[in-house]
Design a protein around this motif. Structure first.
Motif, PDB file in Angstrom:
ATOM      1  N   UNK A 114       9.555   2.955   5.919  1.00 52.10           N
ATOM      2  CA  UNK A 114       8.580   3.879   5.327  1.00 52.10           C
ATOM      3  C   UNK A 114       8.962   5.325   5.637  1.00 52.10           C
ATOM      4  N   UNK A 115       9.399   5.571   6.863  1.00 53.78           N
ATOM      5  CA  UNK A 115       9.791   6.935   7.244  1.00 53.78           C
ATOM      6  C   UNK A 115      10.972   7.421   6.405  1.00 53.78           C
ATOM      7  N   UNK A 116      11.959   6.544   6.205  1.00 51.97           N
ATOM      8  CA  UNK A 116      13.122   6.952   5.406  1.00 51.97           C
ATOM      9  C   UNK A 116      12.713   7.269   3.968  1.00 51.97           C
ATOM     10  N   UNK A 117      11.772   6.500   3.424  1.00 50.09           N
ATOM     11  CA  UNK A 117      11.264   6.826   2.084  1.00 50.09           C
ATOM     12  C   UNK A 117      10.537   8.172   2.125  1.00 50.09           C
ATOM     13  N   UNK A 143       0.838  -1.188   0.000  1.00 50.19           N
ATOM     14  CA  UNK A 143       0.000   0.000   0.000  1.00 50.19           C
ATOM     15  C   UNK A 143       0.879   1.246   0.000  1.00 50.19           C
ATOM     16  N   UNK A 144       1.879   1.245   0.858  1.00 52.16           N
ATOM     17  CA  UNK A 144       2.786   2.388   0.915  1.00 52.16           C
ATOM     18  C   UNK A 144       3.461   2.598  -0.436  1.00 52.16           C
ATOM     19  N   UNK A 145       3.955   1.504  -1.013  1.00 52.11           N
ATOM     20  CA  UNK A 145       4.683   1.605  -2.275  1.00 52.11           C
ATOM     21  C   UNK A 145       3.809   2.058  -3.427  1.00 52.11           C
ATOM     22  N   UNK A 146       2.561   1.625  -3.419  1.00 47.80           N
ATOM     23  CA  UNK A 146       1.628   2.071  -4.447  1.00 47.80           C
ATOM     24  C   UNK A 146       1.541   3.587  -4.402  1.00 47.80           C
ATOM     25  N   UNK A 147       1.499   4.115  -3.205  1.00 42.55           N
ATOM     26  CA  UNK A 147       1.455   5.563  -3.063  1.00 42.55           C
ATOM     27  C   UNK A 147       2.778   6.205  -3.455  1.00 42.55           C
ATOM     28  N   UNK A 148       3.862   5.561  -3.098  1.00 44.22           N
ATOM     29  CA  UNK A 148       5.173   6.157  -3.296  1.00 44.22           C
ATOM     30  C   UNK A 148       5.617   6.120  -4.751  1.00 44.22           C
ATOM     31  N   UNK A 149       5.385   4.981  -5.408  1.00 45.58           N
ATOM     32  CA  UNK A 149       5.956   4.794  -6.742  1.00 45.58           C
ATOM     33  C   UNK A 149       5.033   5.208  -7.881  1.00 45.58           C
ATOM     34  N   UNK A 150       3.747   5.238  -7.613  1.00 43.22           N
ATOM     35  CA  UNK A 150       2.827   5.528  -8.706  1.00 43.22           C
ATOM     36  C   UNK A 150       2.779   7.022  -8.950  1.00 43.22           C
TER      37      UNK A 150
END
Lengths: 121, 422
Positions: free
Chosen positions: B247-250, B201-208
């Motif tokens: 997640x925080x570091x991203x 879920x986090x990555x979907x937000x981050x990478x999309x």
């Protein structure tokens, strides 16, 4: 809830009869049966004769069509089954993992349909 | 958290905040009691609507959450009475009536709602549910997102997500997935599934990058919220703390990674003065706490890798040797060709491009790598640095062919065009 555990494996996978490994596997099945009885979930189970003994029936246009062999030619074939009464899917899955063939085959776990839901409450 | 004075603030906002902060907890409690997700969701939403109406003038009651739960339970009982297809209807109604009459309104003022969110999240993330459905179900129930919001976030049709949710809920019911926290011997695998969903879920937000920017950052926050909730409910699991640190570091790079046109700026080119020191400090604290528990794992190592970047103020000063070692360590916990690829890339910076190319030789032969876009993009770059321009061009072209995202395509095209001919 009742679950059917279907044991699939490639036709000649698993230990050959007469070998030490075969003996160990049979012991594993014996133990599994015992464990399931003890756990109170065993409703039944059987190995099936090899797939070469299978016959398939289809009725189309009122005609009964019999063919030699299983309904579909697949690499892994149905070799046996267990019918268990478990408290939930997790219990059924845990039991399935203990079936010896699970180590080189696949166990499909499916719930038996609950017909009471179609009856008026 | 300070309880807002309902007479001074806008009552509707306050109610909405209270609801949003407690939605997952309320829903989890109702689902656990009645073992029916649809029933629980519908009744909870009706109860919330009632709350908005009833509290508009007088403001929040003393225990708003208990008020909503009690109202939702009343609605559930009504539904069960009317509905003819509920099995064990009589037993259920009797049990509920007992509960209701056992306490008057006063009894609810001090009632602590039991926190059943752990059961809920383990159920939503059960391996027997398809992965895409685990994500949708978690967002819908634990996070309280609407079907439309989920559809927008994943660039899907609302009907697709709706159908996915229906099938997943049906499977839970019919296949008998129970609302329980897994047993000790299943714990590792099941927790892994839950953390994976949170990270996806986090990555979907981050990478999309193709969807609206604000929507995507919200999805990152949902991922963070899930990880935070997990940490709250399971405070002695170091991998959860490691995941949150990661997640925080991203998140540190939120303000630096997109340009005005919404295109990605690479790590090498980002303005690091825009990196959030707050997130770095928070990430450091968590990572330290996790590592002190003495149970290393994949998320902790990934967080450590991210931390190396976070603490480097200048791309040229990146400690690639350290990063290479960390990726090699990660491989012990997560032996995948993708990790090998990352290690090879780090090695190409630590020991030069030819070392990286040597490492890539065996990785490239892996089946999963045959059409794996990042492999081609990475190798193209390493070849370029090794001055093997013809081959570099080949790899950039293949990478571009495999790239779905237009922004990424453009970036790769730029790299291709920039290659100097010998």
């Amino acid at each position: 809830m009742q679950y059917l555990l279907m044991i699939y494996q490639a036709e000649n996978a698993g230990p050959a009869p007469g070998t030490e490994e075969f003996g160990a596997m049979m012991q594993g099945y014996f133990q599994f049966n015992q464990d399931m009885e003890e756990q109170g979930v065993m409703l039944g189970g059987n190995p099936l004769e090899p797939v070469s003994t299978a016959s398939t029936v289809r009725v189309r246009d009122n005609k009964s069509i019999i063919t030699d062999g299983p309904f579909a030619e697949t690499k892994e074939i149905l070799g046996g089954y267990y019918l268990l009464d478990c408290k939930d899917l997790d219990e059924a899955l845990e039991c399935a993992a203990k079936i010896p063939t699970a180590e080189w085959g696949s166990i499909e776990v499916r719930p038996i349909m609950d017909l009471s839901k179609f009856q008026p409450g | 958290m300070n309880k807002p004075d309902s007479r001074l603030t806008n009552p509707r906002t306050t109610i909405e905040n209270v609801v949003r902060d407690n939605y997952g907890k309320m829903l989890a409690a109702l689902i656990y009691q009645f073992k029916d997700m649809d029933l629980a969701e519908d009744s909870l939403q009706d109860a919330i609507a009632s709350a908005l109406l009833s509290w508009e003038k007088p403001g929040l009651p003393e225990n708003p959450i208990a008020w909503i739960i009690k109202t939702a339970k009343h609605k559930i009982i009504d539904r069960i009475r009317r509905d003819k297809i509920f099995s064990n209807k009589q037993m259920l109604i009797a049990a509920l009536d007992n509960e209701m009459h056992g306490e008057g309104i006063d009894g609810f003022i001090d009632e602590q709602i039991p926190d059943e969110r752990l059961r809920l999240i383990f159920t939503c993330c059960h391996p027997a549910i398809p992965e895409a459905a685990r994500i949708a179900l978690t967002l819908k129930t634990l996070c309280g997102l609407s079907t439309i919001q989920i559809a927008n976030a994943f660039l899907s049709q609302e009907t697709t997500i709706a159908q996915r949710l229906v099938r997943a809920k049906n499977k839970i019911k019919v296949a008998g997935i129970s609302y329980e926290v897994p047993s000790a011997d299943q714990w590792g695998e099941r927790l892994s599934s839950v953390m994976s969903v949170a990270y996806l879920i986090f990555n979907e937000g981050y990478c999309s990058v193709s969807a609206e920017k604000s929507v995507q950052i919200d999805l990152c926050h949902e991922g963070i919220q899930i990880a935070k909730t997990l940490m709250q409910l399971l405070p002695t699991e170091p991998e959860i703390i490691g995941l949150l640190a990661l997640m925080y570091f991203h998140a540190t790079r939120f303000s630096a990674r997109l340009n005005h046109q919404g295109e990605i700026i690479s790590l090498a080119e980002q303005d690091r003065s825009l990196w959030s020191q707050e997130y770095i400090v928070a990430g450091d604290k968590l990572l330290k706490a996790a590592m002190m528990m003495g149970n290393m794992g994949a998320y902790q190592i990934q967080a450590a890798i991210s931390a190396v970047h976070a603490h480097t103020s200048n791309y040229e000063e990146t400690d690639w040797a350290q990063i290479t070692l960390l990726y090699e360590k990660l491989y012990q916990y997560k032996p995948s060709p993708v990790v090998e690829l990352n290690a090879a890339v780090a090695l190409s910076f630590a020991q030069g491009p030819n070392a990286g190319l040597a490492a890539l030789e065996s990785i490239e032969k892996e089946k999963v790598m045959q059409n794996y876009q990042p492999l081609f993009a990475a190798k193209a770059d390493i070849l370029n640095r090794a001055k093997k321009y013809e081959t570099a061009r080949m790899y950039y072209k293949k990478a571009i062919k495999l790239t779905v995202n237009q922004a990424d395509k453009n970036w790769l095209q730029d790299q291709l065009e920039a290659i100097s001919s010998p």
